[in-house]
Write an enzyme that holds these catalytic residues in place. Structure first.
Site, PDB file in Angstrom:
ATOM      1  CG  ASP A  70      -2.043  -1.394   1.894  1.00 21.74           C
ATOM      2  OD1 ASP A  70      -1.787  -2.165   0.416  1.00 21.74           O
ATOM      3  OD2 ASP A  70      -2.120  -1.346   2.821  1.00 21.74           O
TER       4      ASP A  70
ATOM      5  CG  ASP B   7      -3.304   3.605  -0.279  1.00 26.82           C
ATOM      6  OD1 ASP B   7      -3.424   5.126  -0.250  1.00 26.82           O
ATOM      7  OD2 ASP B   7      -3.777   3.048   0.361  1.00 26.82           O
TER       8      ASP B   7
ATOM      9  CG  HIS C 221      -5.690  -1.037  -2.271  1.00 23.68           C
ATOM     10  ND1 HIS C 221      -5.276  -1.438  -0.408  1.00 23.68           N
ATOM     11  CD2 HIS C 221      -5.277   0.130  -1.715  1.00 23.68           C
ATOM     12  CE1 HIS C 221      -5.036  -0.394   0.202  1.00 23.68           C
ATOM     13  NE2 HIS C 221      -4.809   0.772  -0.450  1.00 23.68           N
TER      14      HIS C 221
ATOM     15  CG  ASP D 137      -3.558  -5.403  -4.123  1.00 22.55           C
ATOM     16  OD1 ASP D 137      -4.910  -5.789  -3.592  1.00 22.55           O
ATOM     17  OD2 ASP D 137      -2.980  -5.672  -3.647  1.00 22.55           O
TER      18      ASP D 137
ATOM     19  CB  CYS E 151      -2.060  -7.072   0.776  1.00 21.33           C
ATOM     20  SG  CYS E 151      -3.399  -6.524   0.261  1.00 21.33           S
TER      21      CYS E 151
END
Ligand code: ABU
Length: 365
Positions: free
Chosen positions: A116, A194, A243, A245, A345
């Site tokens: 992040d 991020d 995010h 992902d 992450c």
């Protein structure tokens, strides 16, 4: 640093999500704390966790959950080292130490998710201007590593230091109504992003706007990276976006894992790629997930074009990956998942053996 043939090379070098992984930073969960209550947390958090965060604001997460996650991180590190990857760890920070800037004060969150906080593009390791006040000092734990990499030849950059004034946040933010337009909780007051809102595919970088990443932040990054890279911004069906992902995960060149609920239409630039629909997550509802949806099962780490690290209990994902020609390496990580991330992450790939290439339609045009 010298290679076996005597050629100098940079300790930081990674252009995509799948080249052979040589060195990785794995986060630490020591001292993880609930951040102080703030509107910026409301939008991305799972609905059932908002009251939990308000109640526990500024206090440590339960020690037994931290200990269980630490144990899984140790197993993960052991597996990575066994697969020949050099693992580096940050020095945990005291998350309860108060800090502030004009107009606000905060305490921290954790050092668990380097993905992040830092973005590696080629030889450049970039500190992100993060939108959460509780992550203002999120790169502190990684500074010894950043200094070391810089001294050995890496570029070390940082986004514009954000002010994180009230103007950055929409204090009138409310949950989007069913089918209504997605409202992000941050404004365009200043650039924020991020790193985990970006996925690297060589010269093409896929991005999403989210509750922590705004257009201003994406524009800053695009200008910083220059004409060698193209950032493509897409919107997905994710009312709590934070995010990319667990939405779109390129596992290898030409092989894309998608979240079937969030990606109704695969972006045209992936034309010609094999598209795999992630199997439904099987995390039981009674398992606490503080900061993520169950689709965290998609948050896979590729060690190369075949080997992928996947959650040990996620049998449907393991079977699917095998059927798609991958070699899944199982690792227990469900307790770590509670803190909001999985293998992608929890890591930052510092060095992958490979070079800058174009893999997507627009990159080849
Ligand atoms: N980086 C974690 C994303 C989790 C989610 O989108 O559900």
């Amino acid at each position: 640093m010298e290679t076996s043939d005597g050629e100098a090379h940079c300790p930081v070098s990674s252009f995509n999500e799948w080249d052979l992984l040589e060195e990785v930073i794995v986060g630490v969960v020591d001292g993880a704390c609930f951040p102080p209550s703030h509107v910026s947390l409301e939008a991305p958090l799972p609905h059932d966790q908002r009251a939990v965060f308000r109640k526990n604001a500024g206090r440590p997460f339960p020690p037994e959950q931290i200990a269980a996650a630490q144990k899984e991180l140790d197993e993960f590190v052991h597996i990575l080292e066994g697969e020949g990857v050099t693992v580096r760890r940050p020095v945990p920070s005291d998350q309860l130490q108060p800090y502030g800037a004009p107009g606000w004060s905060s305490t921290g969150l954790y050092d668990a998710m380097p993905r992040d906080v830092l973005l590696v593009v080629g030889n450049d390791i970039i500190e992100c201007p993060m939108a959460w006040r509780s992550r203002y000092y999120a790169t502190t734990s990684f500074k010894p590593l950043l200094k070391e990499y810089f001294k050995k030849g890496a570029r070390w950059s940082a986004g514009p230091k954000p002010e994180l004034k009230d103007e950055l946040y929409d204090y009138n933010w409310t949950e989007p109504t069913n089918g209504g337009p997605v409202q992000f909780v941050i404004t365009e007051f200043e650039p924020t992003f991020d790193a985990a809102d970006f996925i690297r595919c060589g010269t093409d970088i896929i991005a999403q706007k989210s509750n922590v990443t705004n257009d201003f932040g994406i524009a800053w990054l695009a200008r910083h990276l220059g004409d060698t890279y193209r950032i493509h911004v897409f919107e997905f069906n994710d009312p709590h976006a934070m995010h990319i992902d667990a939405t779109l995960v390129p596992l290898a060149p030409g092989k894309l894992l998608i979240n079937p609920e969030r990606v109704p239409e695969v972006p045209r630039i992936f034309k010609g790629w094999d598209v795999f629909h992630a199997p439904k997550p099987i995390i039981p509802s009674e398992h606490t997930l503080y900061m993520t949806s169950k689709w965290i099962n998609m948050n896979i780490l590729s060690l190369d074009e075949k080997r992928v690290i996947v959650e040990h209990q996620d049998e449907p994902m393991i079977a699917a990956l095998k059927s798609w020609g991958f070699k899944p390496i199982p690792c227990n990580f469900r307790n770590f998942n509670s803190f909001g991330g999985s293998f992608h992450c929890a890591t930052l790939d510092v060095r992958r053996r490979g070079k800058l290439e174009s893999y997507l339609l627009d990159g080849m045009e």
